[in-house]
Design a protein around this motif. Structure first.
Motif, PDB file in Angstrom:
ATOM      1  N   ALA A   1     -28.641   4.690  45.901  1.00 53.66           N
ATOM      2  CA  ALA A   1     -29.386   5.873  45.474  1.00 53.66           C
ATOM      3  C   ALA A   1     -29.039   7.052  46.374  1.00 53.66           C
ATOM      4  O   ALA A   1     -28.416   6.898  47.423  1.00 53.66           O
TER       5      ALA A   1
ATOM      6  N   LYS B   1     -25.474   0.311  40.754  1.00 45.62           N
ATOM      7  CA  LYS B   1     -25.651  -0.948  41.472  1.00 45.62           C
ATOM      8  C   LYS B   1     -24.346  -1.730  41.454  1.00 45.62           C
ATOM      9  O   LYS B   1     -23.483  -1.527  40.588  1.00 45.62           O
TER      10      LYS B   1
ATOM     11  N   ASN C   1     -37.469   6.599  39.879  1.00 46.69           N
ATOM     12  CA  ASN C   1     -36.556   6.030  38.877  1.00 46.69           C
ATOM     13  C   ASN C   1     -37.355   5.333  37.779  1.00 46.69           C
ATOM     14  O   ASN C   1     -37.373   4.098  37.693  1.00 46.69           O
TER      15      ASN C   1
ATOM     16  N   GLU D   1     -28.371  -2.024  45.306  1.00 48.29           N
ATOM     17  CA  GLU D   1     -28.758  -0.776  44.648  1.00 48.29           C
ATOM     18  C   GLU D   1     -28.309   0.402  45.514  1.00 48.29           C
ATOM     19  O   GLU D   1     -28.428   0.366  46.749  1.00 48.29           O
TER      20      GLU D   1
ATOM     21  N   LYS E   1     -31.555   6.810  41.699  1.00 47.81           N
ATOM     22  CA  LYS E   1     -30.575   5.749  41.533  1.00 47.81           C
ATOM     23  C   LYS E   1     -29.236   6.280  41.033  1.00 47.81           C
ATOM     24  O   LYS E   1     -29.165   7.052  40.078  1.00 47.81           O
TER      25      LYS E   1
ATOM     26  N   TYR F   1     -39.627   4.007  44.876  1.00 49.24           N
ATOM     27  CA  TYR F   1     -38.462   3.785  44.019  1.00 49.24           C
ATOM     28  C   TYR F   1     -38.846   3.793  42.537  1.00 49.24           C
ATOM     29  O   TYR F   1     -38.134   4.339  41.696  1.00 49.24           O
TER      30      TYR F   1
END
Length: 386
Positions: free
Chosen positions: A115, A125, A81, A113, A122, A77
């Motif tokens: 994605a 959120k 991101n 979150e 991403k 992640y």
């Protein structure tokens, strides 16, 4: 004066560097196992990270193997991101894929979150207080929430389930349920929520809330047992609900809820099994139990398979491989819905790297990889046509 000038120039240079995105590269581990044909592209694994450590991370098991072998990537992640924080946040609590999107519940960071499922980029959120678990239906995500802060108190508030539009990522409604709601499942036009009441110990909740999805209001509660946790639906329209017990005199147990003659869900059976996590594939409910007793200060670990149609235990083991016997603290299970090979997650000592172990459908050990801290929740990524 020259020294002051030099100091200022260095400080300005460092400040400029801080505006750049620092990429934290994922770590790769080659299993050495050849790729096998199938409809599953890979599997995301969400590591909880110990509470308060802000170390929840996301890993990815690549089953396509561009170089011919299955490979595992730790902490993807952060790499995908770079403008986000290094870690996801505090305590990863659920991981699911709905449509083309990956949803991650980060409990103590009070957020979900979202994605892209194929690339883990991403999208946004949703802020939800003390969020716990996810369920999906008809373009909406349903998120259980303890609402209040992480604190044991007789004044802990009733929980809620938030309704989120999966396209816009906006909260559109919420409904009050029981105390400290955990897992939730959908059967027909009803949402069933397992209420734990864990913050109100010893006055645990013991109910499953029934929410009408058309009105999005709680219709009633079903009395089951104290400190409920898991809630999963099978293909017969039954619910499998687990109780953690009170860790002292009241033992953990597993219950089956089934529709009565009028179609109303009712408590139908008690299996006498301590189940920590489960995965239902066809008629088979795969489970493990790691029941801790504060009187003996020991964990009692069990494995097995239940036939959901007959509600009988088919076997009290998943494998005889010594690698499974060496698992220190089982913390998650995932079963391939097609081939029935399965994965067990080992949290080890909770504060260092865990382990993911893969077994073939007959229980033969295949391979293992090191994960982030406390591997616990996973989601399969299927080929697009699936």
């Amino acid at each position: 004066m020259k020294h002051i000038y030099l100091f200022v120039m260095i400080a300005l240079a460092l400040a400029a560097c801080r505006t750049d995105d620092q990429i934290v590269y994922a770590e790769e581990q080659d299993t050495g196992v050849e790729v096998r044909p199938g409809n599953i592209v890979g599997m995301y694994l969400l590591n909880e990270g110990n509470m308060g450590s802000n170390k929840s991370t996301l890993d990815y098991l690549d089953l396509t193997g561009s170089e011919g072998t299955i490979r595992y990537w730790r902490n993807i992640y952060a790499e995908r991101n770079p403008t986000a924080v290094k870690e996801l946040g505090d305590v990863g609590n659920d991981c699911k894929i709905y449509g083309s999107r990956l949803w991650l519940v980060i409990n103590c960071s009070n957020k979900v979150e979202v994605a892209t499922a194929d690339s883990c980029r991403k999208l946004g959120k949703i802020d939800i207080p003390n969020c716990r678990y996810l369920a999906f239906d008809g373009g909406y995500a349903y998120v259980s929430s303890y609402v209040g802060p992480v604190a044991v108190s007789g004044d802990a508030p009733l929980g809620r389930v938030y309704k989120v539009d999966t396209l816009t990522l906006q909260k559109v409604d919420s409904v009050v349920v029981g105390y400290q709601p955990d897992e939730l499942a959908i059967v027909g036009r009803r949402l069933y929520v397992a209420n734990s009441g864990g913050y109100r110990v010893p006055d645990y909740d013991r109910t499953v809330s029934v929410v009408n999805l058309d009105t999005f209001r709680e219709e009633r509660k079903i009395d089951v047992a104290i400190n409920l946790h898991r809630c999963r639906a099978d293909r017969y329209g039954q619910l499998w609900v687990t109780s953690r017990g009170d860790y002292f005199g009241s033992a953990a147990n597993t219950y089956c809820l089934a529709p009565d003659a009028n179609g109303e869900m009712q408590l139908a059976d008690s299996l006498g099994l301590a189940v920590s996590d489960l995965c239902i594939v066809g008629d088979s409910l795969y489970f493990y139990g790691a029941e801790f007793n504060y009187l003996t200060m020991k964990n009692q670990v069990t494995y097995g398979i239940v036939n959901v149609r007959t509600r009988e235990v088919v076997t009290d083991r998943l494998t005889t491989a010594p690698e499974a016997a060496a698992i220190e603290m089982p913390y998650g299970i995932m079963v391939n819905p097609v081939d029935r090979d399965f994965y067990l997650m080992d949290a080890k000592n909770y504060v260092s790297s865990g382990q993911l172990l893969h077994f073939l459908s007959d229980g033969t050990f295949d391979y293992s990889v090191w994960t982030g801290d406390i591997p616990a929740h996973a989601a399969f990524l299927f080929k697009k046509e699936q």
